[in-house]
Design a protein around this motif. Structure first.
Motif, PDB file in Angstrom:
ATOM      1  N   TRP A 317       0.764  -1.040  -0.062  1.00  0.00           N
ATOM      2  CA  TRP A 317       0.129   0.146  -0.189  1.00  0.00           C
ATOM      3  C   TRP A 317       0.613   1.319   0.108  1.00  0.00           C
ATOM      4  O   TRP A 317       0.700   2.190  -0.759  1.00  0.00           O
ATOM      5  N   ARG A 318       1.872   1.364   0.650  1.00  0.00           N
ATOM      6  CA  ARG A 318       2.805   2.216   0.886  1.00  0.00           C
ATOM      7  C   ARG A 318       3.448   2.697  -0.274  1.00  0.00           C
ATOM      8  O   ARG A 318       4.006   3.739  -0.410  1.00  0.00           O
ATOM      9  N   GLY A 320       2.223   2.111  -3.227  1.00  0.00           N
ATOM     10  CA  GLY A 320       1.251   2.337  -4.215  1.00  0.00           C
ATOM     11  C   GLY A 320       1.160   1.238  -5.104  1.00  0.00           C
ATOM     12  O   GLY A 320       0.138   1.437  -6.340  1.00  0.00           O
ATOM     13  N   ALA A 421      -6.036   2.602   2.452  1.00  0.00           N
ATOM     14  CA  ALA A 421      -5.120   3.416   1.469  1.00  0.00           C
ATOM     15  C   ALA A 421      -5.074   4.806   2.596  1.00  0.00           C
ATOM     16  O   ALA A 421      -3.866   5.225   2.793  1.00  0.00           O
ATOM     17  N   THR A 422      -6.070   5.023   3.562  1.00  0.00           N
ATOM     18  CA  THR A 422      -5.847   6.223   4.426  1.00  0.00           C
ATOM     19  C   THR A 422      -4.852   5.683   5.473  1.00  0.00           C
ATOM     20  O   THR A 422      -4.049   6.480   5.816  1.00  0.00           O
ATOM     21  N   GLN A 427      -2.272   7.653   2.569  1.00  0.00           N
ATOM     22  CA  GLN A 427      -2.768   8.461   1.414  1.00  0.00           C
ATOM     23  C   GLN A 427      -3.382   9.398   1.836  1.00  0.00           C
ATOM     24  O   GLN A 427      -4.055   9.536   3.000  1.00  0.00           O
ATOM     25  N   THR A 428      -3.536  10.582   1.080  1.00  0.00           N
ATOM     26  CA  THR A 428      -4.308  11.764   1.722  1.00  0.00           C
ATOM     27  C   THR A 428      -5.590  11.179   1.122  1.00  0.00           C
ATOM     28  O   THR A 428      -5.868  10.293   0.349  1.00  0.00           O
ATOM     29  N   ARG A 431      -6.342  10.987  -2.634  1.00  0.00           N
ATOM     30  CA  ARG A 431      -5.851   9.961  -3.194  1.00  0.00           C
ATOM     31  C   ARG A 431      -6.334   8.733  -2.764  1.00  0.00           C
ATOM     32  O   ARG A 431      -6.125   7.626  -3.171  1.00  0.00           O
TER      33      ARG A 431
END
Length: 477
Positions: A317-318, A320, A421-422, A427-428, A431
């Motif tokens: 995840w980090r 992407g 994702a958060t 992620q922002t 995103r």
């Protein structure tokens, strides 16, 4: 304040004034007449700023808003604005959630309605407690031509409000009643649902006359829509309370109206349909606890399993590289039948709710003369199309995240993906939705407070799903 929207901006000036019972919901105090006159000059309870004055006015009064007052994100813009206005008038997250839910029943009847059900997760900062209130539409005891469920939405929201609300019940319903009685422009969200599923209403003359235009064409975006019969039902629920709707004269009248439409709902069924408080499903994440919807809302268990899988892929995840998980294999006819929304307040309380009609526009039939769409009873299929979660640090009583998803069989997967994702991918929010399939029907709304609320409420932000046509409202710095 910032309005973060998906699709298109909604006109705020088109909202009707609420129509509460005379004298309802305002604390009487010396100088009240002068205060009310001042509030009217400033634009009534819909004003968010202007005219000066104190920022610590008593609950339920109109006043300018300074700093963080909370946030709302929902799939239909006017429902978001109804919740926002409650927060701006010193209401709690639960007060705003009730206002948002009842407004969705008016402005997005394809996915929410008095004839359906749902569930909410509630974190109350004052009580230092996180609970779930469950109100799925229950099965009727008799067989009828229509397999209708017994409505539970009003009773479930009332139970939540009775335990954690601060404003009067009448105030929380005022916006929804006003929209139904005086009308509102059809939003893009409702127009799309009418275009996709409006043919389900063709067999009901009353619904066709309201929600379909000439030649039974779906109402277009921006068309004025009023629902006088539904407004009358909301008036009775506002003034007499849901108790009358379930055990009083209103219950008998609704049961008779449902039977006239072919649904074998009895007054005894209405009396027996009782919401339930339950302990949420929960798991650990870092120093916090992640709370999810418990059974019978199977979407909560699905989200938990998908969340574990995604959390294990932390490095992917980090970087992407991770993709959203595949949706569960459930009948696609349940798409566009549910909705989720999230609310927070200035004290650090939060609510994540899901509402469902079981199928788009429920059964496509209404209880005769009531304006209330009938819905099928809850089962594992339609309760699997909704998902909600709250992230709370129970040691310091701080809230970090709320997320709610509905509208499609992929809601548990989409909810888990946005959370991962958060929280995992860091992620922002802009995103957090990047990995979701644009063609999937589920919509996810989220609010995140990375440094915790209420201690660091200025870090909170919220988003509505960019694939939909909802609205997120929160204060800007």
């Amino acid at each position: 304040m910032i309005l973060a929207k998906a699709g298109h901006p909604e006109r705020q000036s088109g909202a009707p004034h609420p129509i509460p019972r005379p004298g309802a919901g305002v604390r009487r105090r010396p100088g009240r007449r002068r205060a009310v006159t001042f509030a009217l000059l400033c634009g009534g309870i819909w004003a968010l700023a202007g005219c000066g004055g104190k920022s610590n006015e008593p609950i339920g009064t109109a006043a300018p808003v300074a700093g963080y007052f909370g946030s709302v994100a929902a799939d239909e813009p006017r429902a978001t604005l109804a919740g926002r206005d409650v927060l701006a008038n010193n209401g709690s997250a639960v007060d705003a959630a009730v206002a948002t839910a009842f407004t969705l029943a008016v402005t997005l009847p394809s996915r929410a309605g008095l004839g359906g059900g749902g569930a909410c997760l509630v974190h109350d900062q004052r009580a230092k407690k996180t609970e779930a209130i469950l109100f799925p539409a229950t099965a009727a005891t008799l067989d009828g031509r229509l397999p209708a469920g017994v409505p539970t939405m009003a009773r479930g929201l009332y139970a939540m409000h009775a335990r954690y609300g601060r404003l009067r019940w009448e105030q929380a319903l005022a916006a929804a009643e006003g929209f139904a009685r005086f009308g509102h422009p059809v939003s893009r969200a409702l127009a799309r649902d009418l275009a996709n599923d409006g043919e389900r209403l063709a067999g009901d003359p009353e619904l066709s006359a309201i929600l379909l235009g000439p030649g039974r064409a779906p109402l277009a975006e921006g068309t004025s829509l009023s629902q006088v019969a539904l407004a009358a039902a909301l008036t009775r629920i506002r003034t007499a309370g849901p108790g009358d709707f379930h055990v009083g004269q209103s219950a008998r009248e609704f049961a008779a109206a449902a039977r006239a439409a072919g649904a074998a709902i009895t007054a005894e069924d209405m009396r027996a349909a009782i919401p339930a408080w339950a302990a949420p499903a929960e798991m650990g994440f870092a120093q916090e606890r992640l709370y999810l919807l418990p059974d019978p809302f199977s979407g909560g268990a699905a989200t938990a399993g998908l969340w574990r899988r995604l959390a294990e892929g932390r490095d992917r995840w980090r970087s992407g590289a991770a993709a959203a998980p595949a949706p569960l294999a459930v009948a696609s006819g349940l798409d566009r039948a549910s909705t989720g929304f999230v609310v927070t307040d200035r004290e650090g309380s939060a609510v994540a709710c899901v509402l469902t009609m079981g199928q788009p526009f429920g059964l496509g039939r209404s209880a005769r003369g009531t304006g209330i769409l009938l819905a099928p009873p809850a089962d594992a299929a339609n309760t699997g199309t909704v998902s909600a979660a709250l992230l709370v640090n129970t040691n310091v009583n701080e809230f970090f995240l709320a997320v709610a998803g509905g509208g499609g069989v992929d809601a548990p997967a989409a909810t888990a993906a946005v959370m991962a994702a958060t929280l995992v991918g860091q992620q922002t929010l802009d995103r957090a939705y990047a990995g979701l399939d644009a063609g999937q029907p589920a919509r996810v709304n989220i609010v995140s407070c990375p440094a915790g609320a209420p201690r660091k409420s200025e870090t909170c932000a919220t988003r509505t799903d960019p694939r939909g046509h909802g609205l997120a409202a929160y204060p800007g710095q």
